[in-house]
Write an enzyme that holds these catalytic residues in place. Structure first.
Site, PDB file in Angstrom:
ATOM      1  N   ASN A   1     -38.379  40.519   0.941  1.00 52.15           N
ATOM      2  CA  ASN A   1     -38.461  41.621   1.904  1.00 52.15           C
ATOM      3  C   ASN A   1     -39.938  41.899   2.174  1.00 52.15           C
ATOM      4  O   ASN A   1     -40.615  42.501   1.347  1.00 52.15           O
ATOM      5  CB  ASN A   1     -37.772  42.862   1.302  1.00 52.15           C
ATOM      6  CG  ASN A   1     -37.941  44.094   2.170  1.00 52.15           C
ATOM      7  OD1 ASN A   1     -38.347  43.996   3.335  1.00 52.15           O
ATOM      8  ND2 ASN A   1     -37.620  45.258   1.616  1.00 52.15           N
ATOM      9  N   TRP A   2     -40.394  41.447   3.332  1.00 49.31           N
ATOM     10  CA  TRP A   2     -41.829  41.593   3.645  1.00 49.31           C
ATOM     11  C   TRP A   2     -42.209  43.027   4.001  1.00 49.31           C
ATOM     12  O   TRP A   2     -43.384  43.350   4.099  1.00 49.31           O
ATOM     13  CB  TRP A   2     -42.203  40.694   4.817  1.00 49.31           C
ATOM     14  CG  TRP A   2     -42.205  39.216   4.520  1.00 49.31           C
ATOM     15  CD1 TRP A   2     -41.783  38.597   3.371  1.00 49.31           C
ATOM     16  CD2 TRP A   2     -42.647  38.177   5.396  1.00 49.31           C
ATOM     17  NE1 TRP A   2     -41.944  37.236   3.484  1.00 49.31           N
ATOM     18  CE2 TRP A   2     -42.471  36.946   4.709  1.00 49.31           C
ATOM     19  CE3 TRP A   2     -43.184  38.153   6.682  1.00 49.31           C
ATOM     20  CZ2 TRP A   2     -42.810  35.712   5.280  1.00 49.31           C
ATOM     21  CZ3 TRP A   2     -43.514  36.928   7.255  1.00 49.31           C
ATOM     22  CH2 TRP A   2     -43.334  35.726   6.560  1.00 49.31           C
ATOM     23  N   LYS A   3     -41.231  43.852   4.290  1.00 47.51           N
ATOM     24  CA  LYS A   3     -41.474  45.235   4.755  1.00 47.51           C
ATOM     25  C   LYS A   3     -42.397  45.214   5.978  1.00 47.51           C
ATOM     26  O   LYS A   3     -42.364  44.247   6.733  1.00 47.51           O
ATOM     27  CB  LYS A   3     -42.037  46.089   3.616  1.00 47.51           C
ATOM     28  CG  LYS A   3     -41.213  45.958   2.334  1.00 47.51           C
ATOM     29  CD  LYS A   3     -41.548  47.005   1.321  1.00 47.51           C
ATOM     30  CE  LYS A   3     -40.846  46.680   0.018  1.00 47.51           C
ATOM     31  NZ  LYS A   3     -40.917  47.752  -0.939  1.00 47.51           N
TER      32      LYS A   3
ATOM     33  N   HIS B   1     -31.790  50.290   2.293  1.00 50.10           N
ATOM     34  CA  HIS B   1     -32.967  50.257   1.418  1.00 50.10           C
ATOM     35  C   HIS B   1     -33.440  51.691   1.159  1.00 50.10           C
ATOM     36  O   HIS B   1     -33.399  52.534   2.065  1.00 50.10           O
ATOM     37  CB  HIS B   1     -34.081  49.437   2.082  1.00 50.10           C
ATOM     38  CG  HIS B   1     -35.190  49.093   1.148  1.00 50.10           C
ATOM     39  ND1 HIS B   1     -36.124  50.013   0.748  1.00 50.10           N
ATOM     40  CD2 HIS B   1     -35.485  47.945   0.505  1.00 50.10           C
ATOM     41  CE1 HIS B   1     -36.965  49.429  -0.101  1.00 50.10           C
ATOM     42  NE2 HIS B   1     -36.593  48.172  -0.262  1.00 50.10           N
TER      43      HIS B   1
ATOM     44  N   GLU C   1     -36.256  52.976   0.974  1.00 50.56           N
ATOM     45  CA  GLU C   1     -37.322  53.454   1.870  1.00 50.56           C
ATOM     46  C   GLU C   1     -36.727  53.979   3.175  1.00 50.56           C
ATOM     47  O   GLU C   1     -37.211  54.963   3.739  1.00 50.56           O
ATOM     48  CB  GLU C   1     -38.338  52.328   2.135  1.00 50.56           C
ATOM     49  CG  GLU C   1     -39.196  52.067   0.896  1.00 50.56           C
ATOM     50  CD  GLU C   1     -39.773  50.674   0.809  1.00 50.56           C
ATOM     51  OE1 GLU C   1     -39.742  49.921   1.796  1.00 50.56           O
ATOM     52  OE2 GLU C   1     -40.266  50.317  -0.284  1.00 50.56           O
TER      53      GLU C   1
ATOM     54  N   GLU D   1     -31.459  48.246  -6.731  1.00 50.86           N
ATOM     55  CA  GLU D   1     -32.893  48.511  -6.673  1.00 50.86           C
ATOM     56  C   GLU D   1     -33.174  49.928  -7.174  1.00 50.86           C
ATOM     57  O   GLU D   1     -33.118  50.885  -6.380  1.00 50.86           O
ATOM     58  CB  GLU D   1     -33.389  48.379  -5.236  1.00 50.86           C
ATOM     59  CG  GLU D   1     -33.210  46.999  -4.653  1.00 50.86           C
ATOM     60  CD  GLU D   1     -34.278  46.685  -3.601  1.00 50.86           C
ATOM     61  OE1 GLU D   1     -34.897  45.623  -3.728  1.00 50.86           O
ATOM     62  OE2 GLU D   1     -34.513  47.512  -2.713  1.00 50.86           O
TER      63      GLU D   1
ATOM     64  N   GLY E   1     -41.982  48.897  -5.864  1.00 47.77           N
ATOM     65  CA  GLY E   1     -43.397  48.974  -5.510  1.00 47.77           C
ATOM     66  C   GLY E   1     -44.246  49.719  -6.521  1.00 47.77           C
ATOM     67  O   GLY E   1     -45.402  50.045  -6.242  1.00 47.77           O
TER      68      GLY E   1
ATOM     69  N   SER F   1     -40.116  45.607  -8.315  1.00 49.53           N
ATOM     70  CA  SER F   1     -41.258  45.016  -9.035  1.00 49.53           C
ATOM     71  C   SER F   1     -40.885  43.731  -9.775  1.00 49.53           C
ATOM     72  O   SER F   1     -41.430  43.456 -10.842  1.00 49.53           O
ATOM     73  CB  SER F   1     -41.889  46.046  -9.976  1.00 49.53           C
ATOM     74  OG  SER F   1     -42.373  47.152  -9.237  1.00 49.53           O
TER      75      SER F   1
ATOM     76  N   GLY G   1     -39.997  42.378  -3.057  1.00 56.45           N
ATOM     77  CA  GLY G   1     -40.863  43.009  -2.065  1.00 56.45           C
ATOM     78  C   GLY G   1     -42.262  42.425  -2.139  1.00 56.45           C
ATOM     79  O   GLY G   1     -42.539  41.338  -1.633  1.00 56.45           O
ATOM     80  N   GLY G   2     -43.158  43.137  -2.805  1.00 55.73           N
ATOM     81  CA  GLY G   2     -44.578  42.766  -2.866  1.00 55.73           C
ATOM     82  C   GLY G   2     -44.827  41.294  -3.184  1.00 55.73           C
ATOM     83  O   GLY G   2     -45.652  40.635  -2.519  1.00 55.73           O
TER      84      GLY G   2
HETATM   85  C1  PEP Z   1     -38.006  46.066  -2.211  1.00 51.76           C
HETATM   86  O1  PEP Z   1     -38.590  46.840  -1.486  1.00 51.76           O
HETATM   87  O2  PEP Z   1     -36.889  45.634  -1.871  1.00 51.76           O
HETATM   88  C2  PEP Z   1     -38.649  45.685  -3.462  1.00 51.76           C
HETATM   89  C3  PEP Z   1     -37.910  45.175  -4.398  1.00 51.76           C
HETATM   90  O3  PEP Z   1     -39.998  45.924  -3.546  1.00 51.76           O
HETATM   91  P1  PEP Z   1     -40.986  45.509  -4.757  1.00 51.76           P
HETATM   92  O4  PEP Z   1     -40.585  44.140  -5.226  1.00 51.76           O
HETATM   93  O5  PEP Z   1     -42.347  45.525  -4.147  1.00 51.76           O
HETATM   94  O6  PEP Z   1     -40.811  46.528  -5.825  1.00 51.76           O
END
Ligand code: PEP
Length: 258
Positions: free
Chosen positions: A9-11, A96, A98, A168, A174, A214, A235-236
């Site tokens: 997930n590049w956001k 999600h 967010e 999640e 994040g 994470s 994500g990141g």
């Molecule tokens: C996400 O936003 O779906 C996610 C898992 O982010 P991160 O890996 O950066 O915690």
């Protein structure tokens, strides 16, 4: 042996040329790998068509990060499920945290999104997870059960088979705080049990339940080794081709050792 799914997930990251470079770097690395793992890349909407073009020559799927709850019409700025389908998008993230937090998405809206995605042959990746307060109050299972029942359990078994779930925990997204493999396994097994009670053992086994929060190249193997963790939503760490490929390699190792 059940293979894994690794979704990135590049956001809201990367300019057009950065997105192109990252897609090409991932595609080049995947070329040399004989993958069991299903790889999904979810770039910003603006780059979906570029991603599906690259994907045609590669072995990854493309997912959107969001879809409108409305079918079509006067919804300025929105993108419909039919539009996603028209550029060959295979998956779409829904719910999600967010989007629930910053855009106030409700369960009712998520139901509409999921129904429209399925009607347009796009597989939803449904996110659920508890806040830090819910974890600390030992309320997390109730919260997750409510999210899943409110949003998914109106589906027929046939429809549900197209849904992927991502657990999640909000406190892990994040933040660099990852759920321990034990914490992830406990929730994943709980989710699978809920699915079993509603849809039966076979569908429960076949449903992919990904961990997100994470997850990175260092902890992926330990998380993916858990019995009920079928891969990750990243994500990141999906913004670096090298890290993302290492996470895919961790998934491959788990499948091969299974
Ligand atoms: C996400 O936003 O779906 C996610 C898992 O982010 P991160 O890996 O950066 O915690």
């Amino acid at each position: 042996m059940k293979n894994k799914i690794v979704a990135g997930n590049w956001k809201m990251n990367n300019t057009f040329s950065e997105a192109e470079d990252l897609l090409v770097a991932i595609a080049e690395s995947l070329e040399d790998m004989r993958l069991e793992t299903e790889v999904i890349i979810c770039p910003p909407a603006l780059y979906l068509e570029m991603a599906t073009d690259v994907a045609q020559e590669s072995n990854f799927y493309v997912g959107a990060q969001n879809v409108s709850y409305a079918e079509k019409g006067a919804y300025t700025g929105e993108i419909s499920a039919a539009m996603l389908n028209s550029v060959d998008v295979d998956f779409c993230i829904v719910g999600h945290s967010e989007r629930r937090t910053y855009f106030h998405e409700t369960d009712e809206e998520l139901v509409k999104k999921i129904d429209l995605l399925l009607a347009n042959e796009i597989n939803p990746i449904f996110c659920c997870g508890e806040s830090l307060a819910d974890r600390q109050n030992d309320n997390f299972k109730l919260v997750i059960e409510k999210q899943i029942k409110n949003t998914l359990f109106h589906l027929s078994a046939e429809q549900f088979e197209n849904v992927t779930i991502a657990y999640e925990p909000i406190w892990a997204i994040g933040t660099g705080l990852t759920a321990t493999p034990q914490q992830a396994q406990e929730v994943h097994a709980f989710i699978r049990k809920l699915i079993e009670e509603k849809y039966g053992t076979e569908i429960a086994y076949n449903t992919y339940i990904l961990y997100g929060g994470s997850c990175n190249a260092k902890n992926a193997l330990d998380l993916f080794t858990c019995e009920d963790v079928d891969g990750g939503l990243i994500g990141g760490a999906s913004l670096s081709a090298k890290d993302f490929i290492e996470i895919i390699n961790a998934a491959e190792t788990c499948t091969k050792n299974d």
